[in-house]
Design an enzyme around this catalytic site. Structure first.
Site, PDB file in Angstrom:
ATOM      1  CE1 TYR A  53       1.098  -6.302  -0.648  1.00  0.00           C
ATOM      2  CE2 TYR A  53       1.286  -6.229  -3.024  1.00  0.00           C
ATOM      3  CZ  TYR A  53       1.875  -6.340  -1.778  1.00  0.00           C
ATOM      4  OH  TYR A  53       3.234  -6.481  -1.666  1.00  0.00           O
ATOM      5  CB  SER A 210       9.491   0.503  -0.875  1.00  0.00           C
ATOM      6  OG  SER A 210       8.164   0.287  -0.462  1.00  0.00           O
ATOM      7  CG  LEU A 212      10.734   5.295  -6.732  1.00  0.00           C
ATOM      8  CD1 LEU A 212       9.675   6.070  -7.528  1.00  0.00           C
ATOM      9  CD2 LEU A 212      12.129   5.637  -7.242  1.00  0.00           C
ATOM     10  CB  ALA A 213      12.185   5.363   0.101  1.00  0.00           C
ATOM     11  N   GLY A 215       8.010   6.836  -1.945  1.00  0.00           N
ATOM     12  CA  GLY A 215       7.759   8.233  -2.317  1.00  0.00           C
ATOM     13  C   GLY A 215       8.359   9.228  -1.325  1.00  0.00           C
TER      14      GLY A 215
HETATM   15  N1  LIG Z   1       7.169  -7.912  -0.144  1.00  0.00           N
HETATM   16  C1  LIG Z   1       6.825  -6.930   0.662  1.00  0.00           C
HETATM   17  O1  LIG Z   1       6.850  -7.064   1.900  1.00  0.00           O
HETATM   18  C2  LIG Z   1       6.403  -5.633   0.057  1.00  0.00           C
HETATM   19  C3  LIG Z   1       6.204  -4.494   0.862  1.00  0.00           C
HETATM   20  C4  LIG Z   1       5.814  -3.304   0.248  1.00  0.00           C
HETATM   21  C5  LIG Z   1       5.653  -3.255  -1.134  1.00  0.00           C
HETATM   22  N2  LIG Z   1       5.822  -4.391  -1.891  1.00  0.00           N
HETATM   23  C6  LIG Z   1       5.684  -4.365  -3.362  1.00  0.00           C
HETATM   24  O2  LIG Z   1       6.508  -3.326  -3.860  1.00  0.00           O
HETATM   25  C7  LIG Z   1       5.731  -2.462  -4.689  1.00  0.00           C
HETATM   26  C8  LIG Z   1       6.307  -1.090  -4.662  1.00  0.00           C
HETATM   27  O3  LIG Z   1       6.235  -0.533  -3.352  1.00  0.00           O
HETATM   28  P1  LIG Z   1       5.924   1.002  -3.176  1.00  0.00           P
HETATM   29  O4  LIG Z   1       4.590   1.309  -3.732  1.00  0.00           O
HETATM   30  O5  LIG Z   1       6.212   1.385  -1.775  1.00  0.00           O
HETATM   31  O6  LIG Z   1       7.031   1.557  -4.204  1.00  0.00           O
HETATM   32  P2  LIG Z   1       7.673   2.956  -4.536  1.00  0.00           P
HETATM   33  O7  LIG Z   1       7.776   2.972  -6.019  1.00  0.00           O
HETATM   34  O8  LIG Z   1       8.898   3.121  -3.711  1.00  0.00           O
HETATM   35  O9  LIG Z   1       6.646   4.053  -4.035  1.00  0.00           O
HETATM   36  C9  LIG Z   1       5.469   4.329  -4.741  1.00  0.00           C
HETATM   37  C10 LIG Z   1       4.863   5.573  -4.120  1.00  0.00           C
HETATM   38  O10 LIG Z   1       5.734   6.681  -4.384  1.00  0.00           O
HETATM   39  C11 LIG Z   1       4.987   7.705  -5.027  1.00  0.00           C
HETATM   40  N3  LIG Z   1       5.856   8.392  -5.994  1.00  0.00           N
HETATM   41  C12 LIG Z   1       6.537   7.828  -7.010  1.00  0.00           C
HETATM   42  N4  LIG Z   1       7.240   8.769  -7.703  1.00  0.00           N
HETATM   43  C13 LIG Z   1       6.973   9.940  -7.092  1.00  0.00           C
HETATM   44  C14 LIG Z   1       7.408  11.268  -7.320  1.00  0.00           C
HETATM   45  N5  LIG Z   1       8.245  11.579  -8.322  1.00  0.00           N
HETATM   46  N6  LIG Z   1       6.946  12.236  -6.496  1.00  0.00           N
HETATM   47  C15 LIG Z   1       6.125  11.941  -5.472  1.00  0.00           C
HETATM   48  N7  LIG Z   1       5.672  10.685  -5.211  1.00  0.00           N
HETATM   49  C16 LIG Z   1       6.103   9.696  -6.017  1.00  0.00           C
HETATM   50  C17 LIG Z   1       3.858   6.996  -5.724  1.00  0.00           C
HETATM   51  O11 LIG Z   1       2.775   7.887  -5.952  1.00  0.00           O
HETATM   52  P3  LIG Z   1       2.034   7.895  -7.397  1.00  0.00           P
HETATM   53  O12 LIG Z   1       1.270   6.613  -7.510  1.00  0.00           O
HETATM   54  O13 LIG Z   1       1.164   9.099  -7.299  1.00  0.00           O
HETATM   55  O14 LIG Z   1       3.103   8.023  -8.443  1.00  0.00           O
HETATM   56  C18 LIG Z   1       3.515   5.913  -4.717  1.00  0.00           C
HETATM   57  O15 LIG Z   1       2.680   6.403  -3.704  1.00  0.00           O
HETATM   58  C19 LIG Z   1       4.315  -2.611  -4.149  1.00  0.00           C
HETATM   59  O16 LIG Z   1       3.332  -2.255  -5.101  1.00  0.00           O
HETATM   60  C20 LIG Z   1       4.267  -4.078  -3.842  1.00  0.00           C
HETATM   61  O17 LIG Z   1       4.003  -4.797  -5.032  1.00  0.00           O
HETATM   62  C21 LIG Z   1       6.215  -5.556  -1.312  1.00  0.00           C
END
Ligand SMILES: NC(=O)c1ccc[n+]([C@@H]2O[C@H](COP(=O)([O-])OP(=O)(O)OC[C@H]3O[C@@H](n4cnc5c(N)ncnc54)[C@H](OP(=O)(O)O)[C@@H]3O)[C@@H](O)[C@H]2O)c1
Length: 300
Positions: A53, A210, A212-213, A215
């Site tokens: 990461y 992900s 919230l997909a 974002g």
């Molecule tokens: N195992 C794997 O292969 C894998 C792959 C990907 C991710 N992951 C793990 O899963 C975790 C979560 O993934 P993710 O970050 O994609 O999760 P997510 O919670 O689906 O998306 C987070 C993103 O959405 C934005 N967001 C959230 N609420 C919002 C809103 N109301 N309006 C606009 N934007 C919004 C956030 O921005 P803000 O920060 O500005 O709120 C951030 O950029 C990662 O940190 C990682 O630990 C694992």
């Protein structure tokens, strides 16, 4: 906050904080410590990482924050991953992105993670992705060594199919404790590919990445996104919820598989919103309204 047991020995907070985007948050170690303390105050004690990461930087930044308050370590659970070798200026000898599940790579990756986090144990190590070149006997040896030396307490996988999960399990002394997969109203793949049924059958608690997909549901760019956004707002109004984030977390948390969302936001207000969804319920019709909005059709 409610906790969820992955095994008798391993409990996580009901929501996990994901640190994939941590370097985008532009926080100093002290600011990250403050955010972490606020997150812990909400009852979220589990933090999700991977060696790769932030171009191999996120673990170290979190470790810098933890070093400022050493007493935090026994009160949190650290999840990290290994296996992907990225092209990076940090590894100039690497000419091709690939996966490496050799004994030496698994062990050295964990040892680097331990040094980065400034800790002597990882609560849960995940193999980041299934690999076409994979020797389960070698992986089992690496896991046994890491367990015996106390460097890793529990093992799991990420993005595996049920067959890949069972295949590796067949070689291990202790069963895998979870599979971290992409799960959200946007991504329903695991409802169709047998994974959700496999989790239910084996009482495995999946972690949802992900949730919230990433974002994309808040700024829909296509028909599917617009359909989902409409359905989420309708359910939000029916449930008296102010944001669609809360609806999505409620949708995931209500599922009987015991899905553990890994929230990726760096905003404490949004993390509070996620935590606030715990204990909320929705009707089956509301659950299916969101499901159908994603598939674009009614159930047969
Ligand atoms: N195992 C794997 O292969 C894998 C792959 C990907 C991710 N992951 C793990 O899963 C975790 C979560 O993934 P993710 O970050 O994609 O999760 P997510 O919670 O689906 O998306 C987070 C993103 O959405 C934005 N967001 C959230 N609420 C919002 C809103 N109301 N309006 C606009 N934007 C919004 C956030 O921005 P803000 O920060 O500005 O709120 C951030 O950029 C990662 O940190 C990682 O630990 C694992």
């Amino acid at each position: 906050m409610e906790r969820i047991q992955l095994t008798e020995q391993l409990g996580f907070s009901r929501i996990v904080h994901g640190h994939w985007r941590l370097m985008d948050w532009n926080l100093s170690a002290r600011e990250l410590l403050k955010l972490t303390e606020q997150v812990i105050e909400l009852g979220i004690t589990t933090f999700d990482h991977a060696d790769i990461y932030g171009n191999y930087s996120c673990e170290e930044r979190f470790g810098e924050a933890l070093r400022l308050k050493r007493e935090l370590r026994p009160n949190i659970e650290i999840v990290t991953k290994c296996g992907i070798k990225l092209l990076s200026a940090k590894f100039p000898e690497r000419k091709l992105k690939h996966y490496d599940y050799s004994f030496d790579h698994i062990v050295s990756s964990v040892e680097t993670s331990l040094a980065n986090f400034n800790t002597d144990y990882i609560d849960l190590l995940l193999l980041h992705r299934p690999a076409p070149f994979f020797d389960p006997e070698v992986v089992a040896k690496a896991f046994a060594y890491l367990k015996k030396t106390g460097k890793v307490l529990h093992f799991g996988v990420s993005n595996f199919t049920p067959l890949q999960f069972e295949m590796l399990n067949a070689y291990l002394d202790e069963p895998l404790v979870t599979n971290q997969v992409e799960l959200s109203p946007w991504c329903l793949d695991h409802f169709d590919n047998g994974n959700i049924d496999f989790f239910l059958k084996n009482k495995i608690r999946p972690m949802a990445w992900s949730p919230l997909a990433g974002g994309r549901l808040f700024n829909p760019r296509d028909e599917k996104g617009e359909r989902l956004s409409r359905a989420l707002w309708e359910v939000a109004a029916e449930l008296n919820l102010e944001t669609t984030d809360s609806v999505i977390y409620t949708w995931l948390l209500n599922h009987p598989a015991g899905i553990i969302p890994v929230a990726g936001t760096g905003s404490i207000d949004r993390i509070k919103g996620a935590a606030g969804a715990i204990g909320k319920t929705m009707s089956l019709e509301q659950w299916y309204k969101i499901y159908n909005a994603s598939t674009g059709r009614d159930l047969p």
